[in-house]
Design a protein around this motif. Structure first.
Motif, PDB file in Angstrom:
ATOM      1  N   ILE A 283      11.339   1.392 -14.412  1.00  0.00           N
ATOM      2  CA  ILE A 283      11.736   1.923 -12.993  1.00  0.00           C
ATOM      3  C   ILE A 283      13.085   1.860 -12.826  1.00  0.00           C
ATOM      4  CG2 ILE A 283      11.339   2.126 -10.614  1.00  0.00           C
ATOM      5  CD1 ILE A 283       8.350   0.927 -11.392  1.00  0.00           C
TER       6      ILE A 283
ATOM      7  N   ARG B  31      14.320   5.819  -7.748  1.00  0.00           N
ATOM      8  CA  ARG B  31      13.279   5.862  -6.608  1.00  0.00           C
ATOM      9  C   ARG B  31      12.997   7.142  -6.499  1.00  0.00           C
ATOM     10  NH1 ARG B  31      11.520   6.759  -1.365  1.00  0.00           N
ATOM     11  NH2 ARG B  31      10.345   5.137  -0.568  1.00  0.00           N
TER      12      ARG B  31
ATOM     13  N   GLU C 116       6.709   1.206  -6.358  1.00  0.00           N
ATOM     14  CA  GLU C 116       6.838   0.385  -7.546  1.00  0.00           C
ATOM     15  C   GLU C 116       5.724  -0.034  -8.257  1.00  0.00           C
ATOM     16  OE1 GLU C 116      11.338  -0.992  -7.502  1.00  0.00           O
ATOM     17  OE2 GLU C 116       9.950  -1.610  -5.906  1.00  0.00           O
TER      18      GLU C 116
ATOM     19  N   GLU D  91       3.737   1.075 -11.718  1.00  0.00           N
ATOM     20  CA  GLU D  91       3.517   0.131 -13.000  1.00  0.00           C
ATOM     21  C   GLU D  91       1.998   0.038 -13.025  1.00  0.00           C
ATOM     22  OE1 GLU D  91       5.104  -3.792 -11.864  1.00  0.00           O
ATOM     23  OE2 GLU D  91       7.314  -2.945 -12.102  1.00  0.00           O
TER      24      GLU D  91
END
Length: 59
Positions: free
Chosen positions: A37, A40, A51, A55
């Motif tokens: 990542i 944003r 986040e 994930e």
């Protein structure tokens, strides 16, 4: 390695955060082992826990 920035650059058709989550699920099934990542997402509906959600979608 799969980078979030690459997904966002390559898939301009994504209109919201939920579509991004689905795209990451699809990409994870193509054999990528790691997810980074590095940006944003700029969607108006991006949640505070974005986040964690991305994930979870990858793994």
């Amino acid at each position: 390695m799969l980078y979030l920035s690459e997904i966002l650059i390559q898939h301009h058709e994504l209109q919201n955060f939920e579509e991004l989550v689905e795209m990451i699920k699809q990409q994870s099934q193509l054999g990528e082992r790691f997810f980074r990542i590095d940006v944003r997402p700029s969607f108006p509906d991006t949640p505070e826990n974005w986040e964690d959600r991305l994930e979870a979608a990858f793994y």
